[in-house]
Design an enzyme around this catalytic site. Sequence first.
Site, short mmCIF file in Angstrom:
data_model
loop_
_atom_site.label_atom_id
_atom_site.label_comp_id
_atom_site.label_asym_id
_atom_site.label_seq_id
_atom_site.Cartn_x
_atom_site.Cartn_y
_atom_site.Cartn_z
N LYS A 268 0.85 -1.20 0.00
CA LYS A 268 0.00 0.00 0.00
C LYS A 268 0.88 1.24 0.00
O LYS A 268 1.80 1.37 0.82
CB LYS A 268 -0.91 0.00 1.23
N ASP A 273 -2.45 10.27 4.08
CA ASP A 273 -3.87 9.96 4.11
C ASP A 273 -4.60 10.93 5.02
O ASP A 273 -4.57 10.81 6.24
CB ASP A 273 -4.09 8.52 4.59
N LYS A 280 -10.21 12.80 8.39
CA LYS A 280 -9.81 12.28 9.68
C LYS A 280 -9.79 13.41 10.72
O LYS A 280 -9.73 14.59 10.37
CB LYS A 280 -8.40 11.67 9.60
N ASP A 291 1.40 5.81 6.08
CA ASP A 291 0.42 4.98 5.36
C ASP A 291 1.01 4.38 4.09
O ASP A 291 0.30 3.73 3.33
CB ASP A 291 -0.83 5.80 5.04
N ASP A 350 -12.33 7.42 3.38
CA ASP A 350 -11.19 7.07 4.23
C ASP A 350 -10.89 5.58 4.20
O ASP A 350 -9.98 5.12 4.87
CB ASP A 350 -11.42 7.54 5.66
N GLU A 352 -9.67 4.07 1.62
CA GLU A 352 -9.07 4.24 0.29
C GLU A 352 -8.03 3.18 -0.03
O GLU A 352 -7.81 2.84 -1.19
CB GLU A 352 -8.47 5.64 0.14
N ARG A 354 -7.86 -0.01 0.41
CA ARG A 354 -8.37 -1.23 -0.23
C ARG A 354 -8.73 -0.98 -1.69
O ARG A 354 -8.70 -1.91 -2.50
CB ARG A 354 -9.57 -1.76 0.55
#
Length: 504
Positions: A268, A273, A280, A291, A350, A352, A354
């Site tokens: 990933k 993020d 968030k 992230d 959020d 994102e 996946r």
Amino acid sequence: MDLALEIRRPSEARADVLVLGRYADGARPPAEIAAVDRVLGGMLSKVLASEKFEGKPGQISYLHSGGKLPAERVLIVGLGPRRRGDRARGDAEPVRRAASAAVRRARDLGAATIAVFMPPDGLSPRERAQAIVEGALLGTYRFDKYLKDKNGKTVRALTVLEPDRRGAASAREGLRLGRIWAEATCLTRDLVNEPANVVTPSFLARRAAEIARADGLKLRVMERAECAKMGMGAYVGVAQGSEEAPKFIHLAYTPPGRARRRVAIIGKGITFDSGGLDLKTADGMLRMKDDMAGAAAVLGLFHALPRLEPAIEVHGLIAATENMPSGTAQRPGDVVRAMNGLTVEIGNTDAEGRLTLADALSYAVKHVEPDEMIDMATLTGAVVIALGQGVSGVMASDDGLAGRVLAAADAAGERMWRLPLHEEYKEGLKSDVADLNNVSSQRGAGAIVAALFMREFTDGVPWAHLDIAGTAFAERELPLGPKGGTGVAVRTLLGYLASTNGRR
């Protein structure tokens, strides 16, 4: 740090500090340690008795040799209890941790040269030497690039002592592997520790190019337009809110001879993020530079592969982007089409990671055609709630693959735990307007639900998902490193590839 192997007894080793490992079973010390005590006139055993040294993990006592030894100081470090009857490679972890603690303490005492002896206790010379080197290099890691006042104490040279000449060749291979594995992990840590204004998708692409050029790897970097043309609607949808251009990175290692298997490793790569329009909180966003820890692990892994030359074709995939709010950002309720044709309703911007991984998995299935796939992702807060900050979650569609990953993790000393892919939880991913929703309508099991979502893009290829959300970044000093990026999963995957090396 220079590394060397010496075939000599510890009592003959010349260094600023001589490190000796001691188990906590109360048994007589090995002959090599007893010999040191005799040369010191029994002073070592007296100091250990007066300080109530019990050999607990990481416990340390030290004394000056007073000129009676070539080494100026002797430092004893606890290895904890022996694992009776357990000769698995996991036994290397006490040695790894002890070397980390001892070399770190010796460095802080001002030592520039260190010699280390650890008792065999069922470990081969290679396993023992590799664990010592990994512990020393990982334990003394620092990220001080942006500090004006740096700690000037560094270890210049580390010598691993192997008393038996018959183990010399095996121990030298252990030194070589230990350095490669530790340097790959430290490269990963560096990337995770860098701020997000430095590590952008373009930065990751440039770093991948540097690794590819240095090591003769194949590299393909795809821009936004090419990804859209290939049908990566899920990935491009996440990227559309950021001014930073997305980069889809494909690294490939091909062995010198015939490849026994083909494996895809996917990381990933969300370089920051914010949560997107489903923003968030300030606290939740603060550490989101990490992230991209899965992507960093891919780059660390590929830095190591050419030096290890496994007989496996390995492909590394990173769908790198930021997840940002803007007037062009993806909205809740949008519908995107992934590369494999499935449509996805955006239930939450959020979730994102996946989405980017869905297209990376689909790309791997179509263009790599691997025998197995593994992804690593700081994916869910749910896995932290389930397993805490010391254990990574493993979810897999294939029992054999899961077993090899978990065995490699145990050998590397990286704690992982398998979670089930419970089919009933898939019901929560249903959408009224698309094939799937990217979040569940049901409560709980968020880590499992995310894995079930990604499984839809694997097309039956054996696949394992490592959720490293709790383990990629340490909030406190750990036995094998300081606060910050941990480089988790790099050594596990190197061990997995080593175990896969002989499979057809």
